[in-house]
Motif scaffolding. Structure first.
Motif, PDB file in Angstrom:
ATOM      1  N   ILE A 225      26.044  42.159  33.572  1.00 37.69           N
ATOM      2  CA  ILE A 225      27.298  42.512  32.905  1.00 37.69           C
ATOM      3  C   ILE A 225      28.462  42.433  33.898  1.00 37.69           C
ATOM      4  N   ALA A 226      28.203  42.875  35.141  1.00 37.52           N
ATOM      5  CA  ALA A 226      29.233  42.778  36.184  1.00 37.52           C
ATOM      6  C   ALA A 226      29.603  41.318  36.425  1.00 37.52           C
ATOM      7  N   LEU A 227      28.594  40.442  36.446  1.00 38.27           N
ATOM      8  CA  LEU A 227      28.873  39.005  36.607  1.00 38.27           C
ATOM      9  C   LEU A 227      29.686  38.476  35.426  1.00 38.27           C
ATOM     10  N   GLY A 228      29.405  38.997  34.224  1.00 34.24           N
ATOM     11  CA  GLY A 228      30.184  38.616  33.054  1.00 34.24           C
ATOM     12  C   GLY A 228      31.652  38.991  33.217  1.00 34.24           C
ATOM     13  N   PHE A 229      31.900  40.205  33.736  1.00 37.59           N
ATOM     14  CA  PHE A 229      33.278  40.623  34.000  1.00 37.59           C
ATOM     15  C   PHE A 229      33.923  39.734  35.063  1.00 37.59           C
ATOM     16  N   LEU A 230      33.150  39.371  36.092  1.00 35.98           N
ATOM     17  CA  LEU A 230      33.688  38.523  37.157  1.00 35.98           C
ATOM     18  C   LEU A 230      34.070  37.150  36.613  1.00 35.98           C
ATOM     19  N   GLN A 231      33.197  36.575  35.756  1.00 35.90           N
ATOM     20  CA  GLN A 231      33.517  35.268  35.168  1.00 35.90           C
ATOM     21  C   GLN A 231      34.694  35.365  34.209  1.00 35.90           C
ATOM     22  N   GLY A 232      34.790  36.482  33.500  1.00 38.41           N
ATOM     23  CA  GLY A 232      35.961  36.700  32.647  1.00 38.41           C
ATOM     24  C   GLY A 232      37.243  36.792  33.466  1.00 38.41           C
ATOM     25  N   SER A 233      37.153  37.449  34.637  1.00 39.13           N
ATOM     26  CA  SER A 233      38.322  37.561  35.520  1.00 39.13           C
ATOM     27  C   SER A 233      38.756  36.195  36.026  1.00 39.13           C
ATOM     28  N   PHE A 234      37.781  35.340  36.353  1.00 41.33           N
ATOM     29  CA  PHE A 234      38.118  33.984  36.803  1.00 41.33           C
ATOM     30  C   PHE A 234      38.808  33.199  35.687  1.00 41.33           C
ATOM     31  N   ALA A 235      38.429  33.460  34.425  1.00 36.54           N
ATOM     32  CA  ALA A 235      39.050  32.755  33.297  1.00 36.54           C
ATOM     33  C   ALA A 235      40.526  33.115  33.149  1.00 36.54           C
ATOM     34  N   TYR A 236      40.904  34.306  33.650  1.00 38.09           N
ATOM     35  CA  TYR A 236      42.304  34.731  33.596  1.00 38.09           C
ATOM     36  C   TYR A 236      43.065  34.350  34.866  1.00 38.09           C
ATOM     37  N   ALA A 237      42.420  33.648  35.799  1.00 31.75           N
ATOM     38  CA  ALA A 237      43.083  33.263  37.051  1.00 31.75           C
ATOM     39  C   ALA A 237      44.327  32.448  36.765  1.00 31.75           C
ATOM     40  N   GLY A 238      45.400  32.738  37.485  1.00 26.61           N
ATOM     41  CA  GLY A 238      46.681  32.075  37.280  1.00 26.61           C
ATOM     42  C   GLY A 238      47.760  33.032  36.803  1.00 26.61           C
ATOM     43  N   TRP A 239      47.364  34.276  36.474  1.00 28.23           N
ATOM     44  CA  TRP A 239      48.333  35.256  35.980  1.00 28.23           C
ATOM     45  C   TRP A 239      49.395  35.599  37.030  1.00 28.23           C
ATOM     46  N   ASN A 240      49.099  35.373  38.310  1.00 26.27           N
ATOM     47  CA  ASN A 240      50.021  35.729  39.388  1.00 26.27           C
ATOM     48  C   ASN A 240      50.855  34.552  39.890  1.00 26.27           C
ATOM     49  N   PHE A 241      50.742  33.376  39.256  1.00 19.92           N
ATOM     50  CA  PHE A 241      51.375  32.174  39.794  1.00 19.92           C
ATOM     51  C   PHE A 241      52.900  32.206  39.706  1.00 19.92           C
ATOM     52  N   LEU A 242      53.449  32.940  38.757  1.00 21.11           N
ATOM     53  CA  LEU A 242      54.906  33.001  38.649  1.00 21.11           C
ATOM     54  C   LEU A 242      55.508  33.671  39.885  1.00 21.11           C
ATOM     55  N   PRO A 418      47.556  50.897  39.852  1.00 18.58           N
ATOM     56  CA  PRO A 418      46.836  50.234  40.951  1.00 18.58           C
ATOM     57  C   PRO A 418      45.507  50.893  41.282  1.00 18.58           C
ATOM     58  N   VAL A 419      45.401  52.206  41.103  1.00 17.10           N
ATOM     59  CA  VAL A 419      44.126  52.893  41.379  1.00 17.10           C
ATOM     60  C   VAL A 419      43.057  52.436  40.384  1.00 17.10           C
ATOM     61  N   ILE A 420      43.427  52.337  39.098  1.00 16.47           N
ATOM     62  CA  ILE A 420      42.473  51.857  38.077  1.00 16.47           C
ATOM     63  C   ILE A 420      42.014  50.443  38.407  1.00 16.47           C
ATOM     64  N   PHE A 421      42.973  49.578  38.776  1.00 14.63           N
ATOM     65  CA  PHE A 421      42.603  48.202  39.108  1.00 14.63           C
ATOM     66  C   PHE A 421      41.673  48.169  40.314  1.00 14.63           C
ATOM     67  N   LEU A 422      41.953  48.964  41.345  1.00 19.68           N
ATOM     68  CA  LEU A 422      41.141  48.934  42.569  1.00 19.68           C
ATOM     69  C   LEU A 422      39.723  49.443  42.319  1.00 19.68           C
ATOM     70  N   ILE A 423      39.560  50.387  41.403  1.00 18.87           N
ATOM     71  CA  ILE A 423      38.210  50.858  41.053  1.00 18.87           C
ATOM     72  C   ILE A 423      37.418  49.718  40.401  1.00 18.87           C
ATOM     73  N   PHE A 424      38.044  49.056  39.448  1.00 19.15           N
ATOM     74  CA  PHE A 424      37.409  47.910  38.789  1.00 19.15           C
ATOM     75  C   PHE A 424      37.129  46.798  39.791  1.00 19.15           C
ATOM     76  N   TRP A 425      38.093  46.522  40.663  1.00 21.63           N
ATOM     77  CA  TRP A 425      37.971  45.475  41.681  1.00 21.63           C
ATOM     78  C   TRP A 425      36.802  45.767  42.626  1.00 21.63           C
ATOM     79  N   ALA A 426      36.696  47.026  43.087  1.00 21.70           N
ATOM     80  CA  ALA A 426      35.599  47.386  43.994  1.00 21.70           C
ATOM     81  C   ALA A 426      34.249  47.241  43.301  1.00 21.70           C
ATOM     82  N   PHE A 427      34.189  47.609  42.021  1.00 25.92           N
ATOM     83  CA  PHE A 427      32.961  47.482  41.239  1.00 25.92           C
ATOM     84  C   PHE A 427      32.496  46.023  41.198  1.00 25.92           C
ATOM     85  N   LEU A 428      33.425  45.107  40.942  1.00 25.34           N
ATOM     86  CA  LEU A 428      33.068  43.690  40.865  1.00 25.34           C
ATOM     87  C   LEU A 428      32.673  43.130  42.229  1.00 25.34           C
TER      88      LEU A 428
END
Length: 502
Positions: A225-242, A418-428
């Motif tokens: 499931i963690a790998l599923g979240f990681l692959q989902g995150s890669f699918a959203y890559a590009g959100w920071n390009f602006l 940012p704390v919520i994001f970092l918890i999720f980020w560390a998990f992945l």
């Protein structure tokens, strides 16, 4: 100088010094809200949602959980984009996370972010997207077999060269191309969603009923499931390009956060409902077995019009290459301006005000990647590092709040985000290290190979005079060849070179 050159002269130059005003050039602010949204949406939506959303489904083990993963990943992406919005208006410089990491954590950390981007991330990603474009553009000519590899490479190279020329010629042309192709891919995805709604109205929603949606295709596993979240995150890559092109935004303090708030929820909506549409026409087993989900979906529902889907994928990837070239060249431009890449890459054309050396450097590095057979292996190695720096950048937001509490922040979000994001980020990241330790370690090794380069190229200031003279002559030759100068507000040395070139 032409009228386009006159338009991009810096307004901040004193009126009394006519000669200086005539030679001053800078990047144009030509990216409005619509084009800003086009950059974000166009870079996020590449070929992934059309070709292989199966990775999330396969690791989630059920249709229902896969849809939850797509939704939660979109929410986390929105949270991280919110953090980047604050950083983008607090440190309003082009270069995105490279600029933020450098300003907050120092030169070495910023250089390592730039090093991995220059060496692997952008050249490999652009090469893969260009190859995907070539594959789907040639598919109608080779309906019963795969196109020849040489034809794929040649068409991918033509795509890169054409889009590099457009980006060199005009910022406005580049953003118009992005707007048009982003609109095209959104229309294709809307067609998929509409066909899914029609299927539901016909009663074809077996895999969306709760008792079937959460029926496991295989036993649930936390690691998968963690790998599923990681692959989902890669699918959203590009959100920071602006954030890479902040200095070219019209009114960045308003349009940067607005574009983020519009684009990320829009992409999340499209991703979730496109996946719902897919399972109205295909079983989970068919979806996992398909190498091109949208094409299979079109063959089932569009009949003789099924050619629309491969053409849609080709158009989507063409726009993706354009967006990546546009933004990555600004990253390299920002790195050169900070002294972390050759100075020539920080120069722009005297008339067109486009970073031609950075664009050509980006194109050449991508063309070289087309010549290697290890593109996909390299992407696996550095995907972990790319995600690592997302967390480092968001952590920098918290550090900056502590170090500079009184800094002017046009947008100030709650530190809970940012704390919520970092918890999720560390998990992945922990599960990535656990599931693929060798791949992650090789990625770290590639990143750390930049340390000796930093020590030699940047930290060691007293280089031999002969070396400095050689580099200066190459830079001067490049200025003459490309007709480029430092933008107004560049380094002192850059202004001297500008005078010499004039």
């Amino acid at each position: 100088m032409s009228s386009s050159g006159a338009r991009c002269r810096a307004a901040s130059v004193p009126d009394t010094d006519t000669d200086e005003r005539e030679t001053a050039v800078t990047l144009k602010k030509e990216i409005g809200l619509l084009s800003a949204c086009g950059i974000i949406v166009g870079n996020i939506i590449g070929s992934g949602i059309f070709v292989s959303p199966k990775g999330v489904l396969e690791n989630s083990s059920s249709v229902g959980l896969a849809l939850i993963v797509w939704t939660l990943t979109g929410v986390i992406t929105a949270i991280s984009a919110l953090c980047y919005a604050e950083l983008g208006v607090t440190i309003p410089k082009s270069g995105g996370d490279y600029s933020y990491v450098k300003d907050i954590f120092g030169g070495l950390a910023g250089f390592l972010r730039l090093w991995i981007a220059v060496l692997v991330i952008y050249p490999t990603n652009q090469a893969v997207i260009a190859l995907t474009f070539a594959n789907y553009a040639l598919q109608p000519l080779f309906p019963s077999c795969f196109p020849p590899e040489r034809a794929l490479g040649l068409l991918a190279a033509v795509c890169l060269l054409l889009l590099t020329w457009i980006n060199c010629f005009s910022v406005r042309w580049a953003t118009r191309v992005q707007d048009v192709f982003t609109t095209g891919k959104l229309l294709a995805l809307c067609l998929i969603i509409i066909m899914g709604i029609v299927q539901i109205c016909k009663g074809n929603f077996y895999w969306l009923e709760p008792e079937h949606a959460f029926h496991p295709l295989q036993p649930y596993d936390v690691g998968r499931i963690a790998l599923g979240f990681l692959q989902g995150s890669f699918a959203y890559a590009g959100w920071n390009f602006l954030n890479y092109v902040t200095e070219e935004l019209i009114d960045p303090y308003r349009n940067l956060p607005r574009a983020i708030f519009i684009s990320v929820p829009l992409v999340t909506f499209i991703y979730v409902f496109a996946n719902i549409a897919y399972v109205t026409a295909m079983s989970p087993q068919e979806l996992i077995a398909s190498n091109a989900v949208a094409v299979t979906f079109g063959e089932k529902l569009l009949g003789v019009m099924s050619w629309i889907m491969p053409i849609s994928v080709a158009l989507s990837t063409f726009g993706g290459v354009n967006g990546s070239l546009f933004t990555s060249s600004r990253l390299f431009f920002a790195g050169a301006r900070e002294g972390h890449l050759p100075r020539l890459l920080a120069m722009i054309h005297v008339n067109r005000c486009t970073p031609i050396p950075a664009l050509i450097f980006t194109c050449i590095s991508t063309l070289l990647m087309l010549c290697t057979s290890d593109i996909y292996t390299l992407i696996n190695y550095v995907g972990f590092i790319n995600y690592l720096f997302y967390g480092v950048t968001v952590a920098g937001q918290i550090v900056l709040r502590i170090k500079e509490p009184d800094m002017h922040r046009p947008i100030k979000v709650s530190l809970a985000w940012p704390v919520i994001f970092l918890i999720f980020w560390a998990f992945l990241l922990i599960f990535s290290l656990y599931s693929e330790p060798v791949v992650c370690c090789i990625g770290l090794a590639i990143m750390l190979s930049g340390v000796p380069v930093y020590l030699f190229g940047i930290y060691w200031e007293n280089k031999p005079e002969s070396f400095n003279s050689f580099v200066a002559k190459l830079t001067h030759l490049g200025q003459k060849l490309f007709m480029v100068v430092y933008p107004d507000g560049g380094s002192e040395d850059g202004n001297e070179d500008e005078d010499e070139a004039g």
